[in-house]
Design a protein around this motif. Structure first.
Motif, mmCIF file in Angstrom:
data_model
loop_
_atom_site.group_PDB
_atom_site.id
_atom_site.type_symbol
_atom_site.label_atom_id
_atom_site.label_comp_id
_atom_site.label_asym_id
_atom_site.label_seq_id
_atom_site.Cartn_x
_atom_site.Cartn_y
_atom_site.Cartn_z
ATOM 1 N N ASN A 279 0.859 -1.179 0.000
ATOM 2 C CA ASN A 279 0.000 0.000 0.000
ATOM 3 C C ASN A 279 0.899 1.234 0.000
ATOM 4 N N GLY A 280 1.043 1.877 -1.144
ATOM 5 C CA GLY A 280 1.918 3.039 -1.279
ATOM 6 C C GLY A 280 1.505 4.231 -0.444
ATOM 7 N N GLU A 281 0.266 4.297 -0.019
ATOM 8 C CA GLU A 281 -0.185 5.409 0.817
ATOM 9 C C GLU A 281 0.373 5.342 2.224
ATOM 10 N N THR A 282 0.685 4.149 2.722
ATOM 11 C CA THR A 282 1.097 4.031 4.120
ATOM 12 C C THR A 282 2.426 4.706 4.404
ATOM 13 N N TYR A 283 3.275 4.857 3.419
ATOM 14 C CA TYR A 283 4.525 5.570 3.663
ATOM 15 C C TYR A 283 4.263 7.056 3.872
ATOM 16 N N ARG A 284 3.218 7.566 3.284
ATOM 17 C CA ARG A 284 2.831 8.964 3.475
ATOM 18 C C ARG A 284 2.155 9.150 4.831
ATOM 19 N N VAL A 285 1.491 8.112 5.326
ATOM 20 C CA VAL A 285 0.701 8.203 6.545
ATOM 21 C C VAL A 285 1.580 8.318 7.773
ATOM 22 N N GLY A 286 2.441 7.353 8.024
ATOM 23 C CA GLY A 286 3.361 7.412 9.146
ATOM 24 C C GLY A 286 2.796 6.985 10.487
ATOM 25 N N ASP A 287 1.520 7.203 10.757
ATOM 26 C CA ASP A 287 0.922 6.895 12.050
ATOM 27 C C ASP A 287 -0.431 6.236 11.800
ATOM 28 N N PRO A 288 -0.711 5.093 12.434
ATOM 29 C CA PRO A 288 -2.006 4.435 12.226
ATOM 30 C C PRO A 288 -3.210 5.292 12.640
ATOM 31 N N ALA A 289 -3.051 6.135 13.664
ATOM 32 C CA ALA A 289 -4.168 6.984 14.114
ATOM 33 C C ALA A 289 -4.319 8.159 13.143
ATOM 34 N N PRO A 290 -5.558 8.485 12.728
ATOM 35 C CA PRO A 290 -5.741 9.647 11.848
ATOM 36 C C PRO A 290 -5.135 10.903 12.478
ATOM 37 N N THR A 291 -4.284 11.575 11.722
ATOM 38 C CA THR A 291 -3.557 12.740 12.204
ATOM 39 C C THR A 291 -3.818 13.920 11.281
ATOM 40 N N LEU A 292 -4.145 15.064 11.866
ATOM 41 C CA LEU A 292 -4.361 16.300 11.114
ATOM 42 C C LEU A 292 -3.057 17.080 11.077
ATOM 43 N N TYR A 293 -2.678 17.558 9.900
ATOM 44 C CA TYR A 293 -1.483 18.394 9.775
ATOM 45 C C TYR A 293 -1.679 19.366 8.619
ATOM 46 N N LEU A 294 -0.820 20.378 8.553
ATOM 47 C CA LEU A 294 -0.907 21.400 7.525
ATOM 48 C C LEU A 294 0.036 21.046 6.384
ATOM 49 N N GLY A 295 -0.529 20.708 5.228
ATOM 50 C CA GLY A 295 0.270 20.353 4.059
ATOM 51 C C GLY A 295 0.870 21.576 3.386
#
Length: 176
Positions: free
Chosen positions: A105-121
């Motif tokens: 799953n290529g998205e998981t490297y972008r995610v970094g944390d299993p818990a949904p995390t809000l950040y400023l892109g």
């Protein structure tokens, strides 16, 4: 959690439709776009002669990941726009995104944390100073407010953004 995310997505879609209708009437002073990527993965139980921390688990496994970006834009004055892109990311790949010689799953490297995390892109101000009267009208899109952009101009960008936003000129990933 899924009900909360579904509610946010549906309310954002309704708001986006209203904002799009309002923007055509008021001359595109504001815009709102979003993207959501949800990936569900399943692996049945399998017999594996190998096991370890970097191997795909032989047990039955279910994982998912979610990434979403909100693209907010506003025209401040002639030639100036501000853009803000809050993002939410969370989830995990099968076996912690390890095994199989690469990520399932290529998205998981972008995610970094299993818990949904809000950040400023991204959050930046863009000011264009016209150096000519020739130009074109841009189409309303993510991080682009429909407006006249001079062909020759001096652009000043201040804030949080990536150099890839400016120099990766392809139709899929470019956000001016």
């Amino acid at each position: 959690m899924r009900l909360l995310l579904s509610s946010i997505i549906l309310s954002t879609a309704a708001f986006s439709a209203k904002a799009a209708a309002d923007s055509t009437i008021s001359g595109n002073r504001f815009n709102l776009h979003f993207q959501v990527t949800y990936i569900y993965q399943y692996s049945a139980r399998l017999k594996s002669p190998y096991s370890g921390s970097n191997s795909l688990s032989g047990d039955e496994e279910k994982q998912n990941s979610l990434t979403t970006t909100l693209y907010l834009g506003a025209r401040l004055w002639k030639g100036a726009s501000v853009y803000v892109n809050p993002e939410v990311a969370g989830g995990s790949g099968l076996s912690g995104a390890q095994g199989m010689g690469g990520s399932s799953n290529g998205e998981t490297y972008r995610v970094g944390d299993p818990a949904p995390t809000l950040y400023l892109g991204r959050a930046y101000l863009n000011q264009n100073f016209a150096l000519s009267k020739e130009g074109d009208y841009t189409s309303d899109d993510a991080n682009i407010i429909s407006e006249f952009v001079p062909k020759n101009r001096l652009s000043l960008m201040l804030g949080k953004f990536s150099l890839g936003d400016l120099f990766d000129n392809n139709n899929v990933s470019n956000s001016p």
